[in-house]
Design an enzyme around this catalytic site. Structure first.
Site, PDB file in Angstrom:
ATOM      1  N   THR A  35       0.831  -1.211   0.000  1.00 24.74           N
ATOM      2  CA  THR A  35       0.000   0.000   0.000  1.00 24.74           C
ATOM      3  C   THR A  35       0.864   1.258   0.000  1.00 24.74           C
ATOM      4  OG1 THR A  35      -0.201  -0.014   2.404  1.00 24.74           O
ATOM      5  CG2 THR A  35      -1.954  -1.107   1.192  1.00 24.74           C
ATOM      6  N   GLY A  36       2.169   1.093   0.207  1.00 23.36           N
ATOM      7  CA  GLY A  36       3.092   2.232   0.141  1.00 23.36           C
ATOM      8  C   GLY A  36       3.648   2.401  -1.269  1.00 23.36           C
ATOM      9  N   TYR A 142      -9.958  -5.491  12.011  1.00 23.38           N
ATOM     10  CA  TYR A 142      -8.883  -4.490  12.055  1.00 23.38           C
ATOM     11  C   TYR A 142      -8.687  -3.950  13.471  1.00 23.38           C
ATOM     12  CZ  TYR A 142      -6.262  -0.215  11.208  1.00 23.38           C
ATOM     13  OH  TYR A 142      -5.317   0.779  11.260  1.00 23.38           O
TER      14      TYR A 142
END
Ligand code: UD1
Length: 310
Positions: A35-36, A142
């Site tokens: 996701t980076g 999460y």
């Protein structure tokens, strides 16, 4: 010279932290670029060691972490709905990966680990603001995963003598938040909608509220948490101490831009928390937390960034 390691350092929050840390020491980034993005480090790329490694791979990350002064553990698969749609990778990264980081730090003689915990741990507690002493009530995988990380942080301190500080981030927003996925943070999606002149989708009635916190304030707090005395093993809220509804933010953005684009409304999202707002007293008193950005200023800077870069 101090050696800092940032897991998730090519991500949205991690890359803001890297910029601040570079003024204080050398920085190594561990990131699997899931996701980076390398582009998040563009203008500091020459000053940063970037290791493309996955925190699920303990053998790969242990030598990178060994001997660091402070490890900032920002790597995660974020998002409440993503953890419901894809619970397995989310569990493996957020719990197993977090364990690996603490284990490598404890074995590798690291002085302190600052851990990115989440305000989602509070769930729907009746009272606001949310104080660190409240019983956690996670409502999603999460939230549960991030809470387990906090418990591990505390236990690595009490059982293995590793200094740890957990910071419960409250809905962080700002430049470099990636708006390209349906799981992206709501303000990045609002920015994209606004600039493309398309209506955003608001899940529920839009009267849910969040303590939106500007990324630079959170990054500054991470650095303070790395050096504050007498806080090892503890957890603090990392928020602003205010809260805004989605309806309010969307109307503010339209006004700023001088447009009228009514939002679309969809059904409420499973696992969603209704209201969230931090009590910041402990972070202010014990870590020197001093958030600088009002929502208006933060949104203005964020919008300028998306206009320029996105
Ligand atoms: C939660 C955590 C936050 C954590 C983040 C990680 C809480 C209170 N906060 O954020 O600390 O860092 O997970 O991902 O649990 N929404 C829309 N339209 C959209 C997208 C979202 O209306 O297109 C709504 C959501 O339903 C929610 C709010 O906006 O009510 C915020 O959503 P999001 O930005 O995904 O963050 P949280 O789930 O609140």
């Amino acid at each position: 010279m101090k050696r800092y390691v940032v897991t998730g350092g090519a991500g949205f929050i991690g890359s803001a932290l890297v910029r601040i840390l570079l003024e204080d020491g050398s920085v190594a980034v561990i990131d699997n670029l899931l996701t980076g993005h390398e582009r998040n480090l563009a203008e500091v790329r020459g000053k940063v060691e970037l290791h493309r490694a996955d925190i699920r791979d303990r053998a790969a990350i242990a030598p990178l972490i060994r001997g660091a002064d402070v490890v900032f553990h920002m790597a995660a698969i974020p998002s409440v709905p993503r953890s419901i749609d894809e619970p397995v990778p989310s569990h493996e990264v957020n719990i197993d990966g977090t364990f690996n980081v603490f284990q490598a730090a404890a074995e590798g003689g690291v002085r302190r680990v600052v851990y990115a915990a989440s305000s989602s741990a509070y769930g729907d507690s009746e009272t606001l603001p949310k104080v660190e002493t409240m019983l956690p009530r996670p409502k999603s995988p999460y939230a549960a995963q991030k809470l387990v990380g906090e418990y591990y942080a505390s236990v690595f301190h009490s059982c293995f003598g590793l200094e740890t500080v957990s910071l419960r981030f409250f809905n962080v927003y700002g430049p470099r938040q990636d708006p390209s996925s349906p799981y992206s943070g709501v303000l990045s999606l609002f920015m994209k909608s606004l600039l493309c002149r398309r209506p955003p989708t608001i899940f529920g009635d839009g009267e849910q509220s969040r303590d939106f916190t500007y990324v630079e304030d959170v990054a500054q707090l991470c650095l303070k948490a790395a050096h504050a005395p007498g806080v090892a093993g503890k957890m603090y809220n990392a928020g602003n101490g205010g809260r805004y509804t989605l309806n309010f933010i969307w109307s503010l953005l339209q006004k700023t831009e001088g447009v009228e684009i009514p939002a679309r409304y969809g059904p409420p999202r499973p696992g969603d928390v209704r209201h969230s707002m931090a009590d910041t007293a402990a972070a202010v008193a014990e870590l020197g937390h001093a958030p600088r950005f009002t929502i208006e200023e933060g949104l203005k800077r964020t919008l300028e960034w998306y206009r320029r870069e996105a």
